[in-house]
Design a protein around this motif. Structure first.
Motif, PDB file in Angstrom:
ATOM      1  N   THR A   1       0.841  -1.196   0.000  1.00 45.51           N
ATOM      2  CA  THR A   1       0.000   0.000   0.000  1.00 45.51           C
ATOM      3  C   THR A   1       0.874   1.243   0.000  1.00 45.51           C
ATOM      4  O   THR A   1       2.085   1.177   0.236  1.00 45.51           O
ATOM      5  CB  THR A   1      -0.908   0.025   1.240  1.00 45.51           C
ATOM      6  OG1 THR A   1      -0.073   0.096   2.418  1.00 45.51           O
ATOM      7  CG2 THR A   1      -1.762  -1.232   1.324  1.00 45.51           C
ATOM      8  N   ALA A   2       0.251   2.385  -0.233  1.00 46.73           N
ATOM      9  CA  ALA A   2       0.984   3.653  -0.233  1.00 46.73           C
ATOM     10  C   ALA A   2       1.583   3.924   1.149  1.00 46.73           C
ATOM     11  O   ALA A   2       2.727   4.384   1.265  1.00 46.73           O
ATOM     12  CB  ALA A   2       0.051   4.788  -0.639  1.00 46.73           C
ATOM     13  N   VAL A   3       0.825   3.618   2.185  1.00 46.55           N
ATOM     14  CA  VAL A   3       1.320   3.829   3.551  1.00 46.55           C
ATOM     15  C   VAL A   3       2.540   2.956   3.818  1.00 46.55           C
ATOM     16  O   VAL A   3       3.533   3.406   4.396  1.00 46.55           O
ATOM     17  CB  VAL A   3       0.199   3.520   4.574  1.00 46.55           C
ATOM     18  CG1 VAL A   3       0.760   3.582   5.999  1.00 46.55           C
ATOM     19  CG2 VAL A   3      -0.957   4.490   4.413  1.00 46.55           C
ATOM     20  N   LEU A   4       2.467   1.706   3.380  1.00 44.54           N
ATOM     21  CA  LEU A   4       3.587   0.783   3.579  1.00 44.54           C
ATOM     22  C   LEU A   4       4.821   1.258   2.816  1.00 44.54           C
ATOM     23  O   LEU A   4       5.943   1.220   3.344  1.00 44.54           O
ATOM     24  CB  LEU A   4       3.180  -0.614   3.110  1.00 44.54           C
ATOM     25  CG  LEU A   4       4.259  -1.709   3.214  1.00 44.54           C
ATOM     26  CD1 LEU A   4       4.709  -1.881   4.654  1.00 44.54           C
ATOM     27  CD2 LEU A   4       3.732  -3.024   2.659  1.00 44.54           C
ATOM     28  N   LEU A   5       4.634   1.706   1.593  1.00 45.46           N
ATOM     29  CA  LEU A   5       5.757   2.185   0.782  1.00 45.46           C
ATOM     30  C   LEU A   5       6.428   3.396   1.418  1.00 45.46           C
ATOM     31  O   LEU A   5       7.658   3.485   1.478  1.00 45.46           O
ATOM     32  CB  LEU A   5       5.276   2.537  -0.629  1.00 45.46           C
ATOM     33  CG  LEU A   5       4.915   1.357  -1.533  1.00 45.46           C
ATOM     34  CD1 LEU A   5       4.173   1.841  -2.769  1.00 45.46           C
ATOM     35  CD2 LEU A   5       6.166   0.585  -1.928  1.00 45.46           C
ATOM     36  N   LYS A   6       5.617   4.324   1.896  1.00 43.15           N
ATOM     37  CA  LYS A   6       6.167   5.540   2.501  1.00 43.15           C
ATOM     38  C   LYS A   6       6.880   5.254   3.816  1.00 43.15           C
ATOM     39  O   LYS A   6       7.954   5.790   4.082  1.00 43.15           O
ATOM     40  CB  LYS A   6       5.045   6.560   2.714  1.00 43.15           C
ATOM     41  CG  LYS A   6       4.473   7.108   1.414  1.00 43.15           C
ATOM     42  CD  LYS A   6       3.308   8.051   1.666  1.00 43.15           C
ATOM     43  CE  LYS A   6       2.730   8.569   0.350  1.00 43.15           C
ATOM     44  NZ  LYS A   6       1.583   9.487   0.565  1.00 43.15           N
ATOM     45  N   SER A   7       6.292   4.381   4.630  1.00 45.44           N
ATOM     46  CA  SER A   7       6.920   4.058   5.919  1.00 45.44           C
ATOM     47  C   SER A   7       8.183   3.224   5.732  1.00 45.44           C
ATOM     48  O   SER A   7       9.134   3.331   6.501  1.00 45.44           O
ATOM     49  CB  SER A   7       5.925   3.298   6.805  1.00 45.44           C
ATOM     50  OG  SER A   7       5.579   2.047   6.217  1.00 45.44           O
ATOM     51  N   HIS A   8       8.199   2.417   4.678  1.00 40.01           N
ATOM     52  CA  HIS A   8       9.335   1.529   4.429  1.00 40.01           C
ATOM     53  C   HIS A   8      10.534   2.295   3.866  1.00 40.01           C
ATOM     54  O   HIS A   8      11.680   1.919   4.100  1.00 40.01           O
ATOM     55  CB  HIS A   8       8.915   0.427   3.450  1.00 40.01           C
ATOM     56  CG  HIS A   8       9.858  -0.733   3.396  1.00 40.01           C
ATOM     57  ND1 HIS A   8       9.950  -1.681   4.391  1.00 40.01           N
ATOM     58  CD2 HIS A   8      10.773  -1.111   2.461  1.00 40.01           C
ATOM     59  CE1 HIS A   8      10.871  -2.581   4.080  1.00 40.01           C
ATOM     60  NE2 HIS A   8      11.379  -2.258   2.907  1.00 40.01           N
TER      61      HIS A   8
END
Length: 261
Positions: free
Chosen positions: A17-24
């Motif tokens: 997800t976008a959230v996962l990509l940004k946090s990663h």
């Protein structure tokens, strides 16, 4: 409680997800992501990864990925590692125009026909469908003529399954492979390992000293090996110099400032 937390953690990585990509990655904008590694996280849905339009290097090895559809928009992608997944269709990759290095070892690719979609990728020079180091392969690799067919399909590739087929070092690699095969052939008889009792050295101690040969192929391989060795030494010297400069710079920064009164 711990098992519930583990399940939540696993579910977190099942879909990208976008959230996962940004946090990663620490990036606020998906288009700013250039390098991405999701290795062995149980991912099976690539989700919105296609929105990382400027992605250049992507590692998705060791997951449960089946479909590659979201990757079709990654036209700047040059290095892609999809090893150890459950992929059988590579069609979405035909639009990844910048792809140079592709690793799909350890998947479910059953025929060389599944590779036709990659023939339009003019920059592709490194393909890996099997990896003996990790015992990864594909059903297509069982075909005795698999290697010949792939080389005919992709006349411009330089490396197949980790083995250099053209360019610098290819002659040396082939020579070593032929020698190794010859030695192995002499160790077996009727499929059984030959055991020799009271083995003794069969050559003099000086036999293995490096000597120049009149054989043109060995001469060229010898020259290429020395050239590569020389380059490695130069790179090592440069790396040592850079490390030394960096350490000196860091030590100067750590010194307390002194003020003269």
């Amino acid at each position: 409680m711990d098992s519930k937390r583990d399940k939540d953690h696993d579910a977190e990585f099942e879909k990208i997800t976008a959230v996962l990509l940004k946090s990663h990655t620490g990036e606020f904008d998906l288009e700013s992501i250039l390098f991405l590694k999701f290795r062995g996280l149980g991912v099976h849905d690539l989700g919105c990864i296609g929105e990382c339009m400027n992605l250049e290097r992507l590692d998705l090895s060791g997951n449960n990925i089946v479909t590659l559809a979201p990757l079709s928009s990654l036209r700047l992608l040059s290095v892609l590692n999809l090893s150890a997944n459950r992929i059988c269709n590579l069609e979405p990759l035909h639009s990844c125009d910048s792809l140079q290095n592709l690793n799909v070892a350890g998947n479910l690719i059953s025929s060389t026909e599944n590779l036709h979609c990659l023939q339009s990728l003019r920059k592709l020079e490194n393909i890996r469908l099997k990896d003996n180091t990790y015992n990864y392969s594909n059903p297509v690799c069982r075909n005795a003529s698999y290697r010949t067919i792939v080389l005919e399909m992709f006349p411009n590739i330089k490396v197949l399954d980790g083995e250099r087929v053209v360019g610098r070092g290819s002659d040396l690699y082939q020579l070593c492979k032929d020698i190794d095969d010859t030695i192995k052939a002499g160790l077996y008889k009727n499929g059984q390992l030959i055991e020799h009792q009271d083995c003794k050295p069969w050559v003099e101690d000086t036999y293995w000293e490096i000597k120049r040969s009149n054989n043109a192929i060995i001469e060229e391989a010898y020259k290429q090996f020395n050239d590569v060795l020389h380059e490695c030494r130069l790179l090592n010297n440069r790396a040592t110099h850079v490390i030394s400069q960096t350490e000196r710079s860091m030590s100067l920064k750590k010194q307390p400032k002194q003020y003269a009164i």
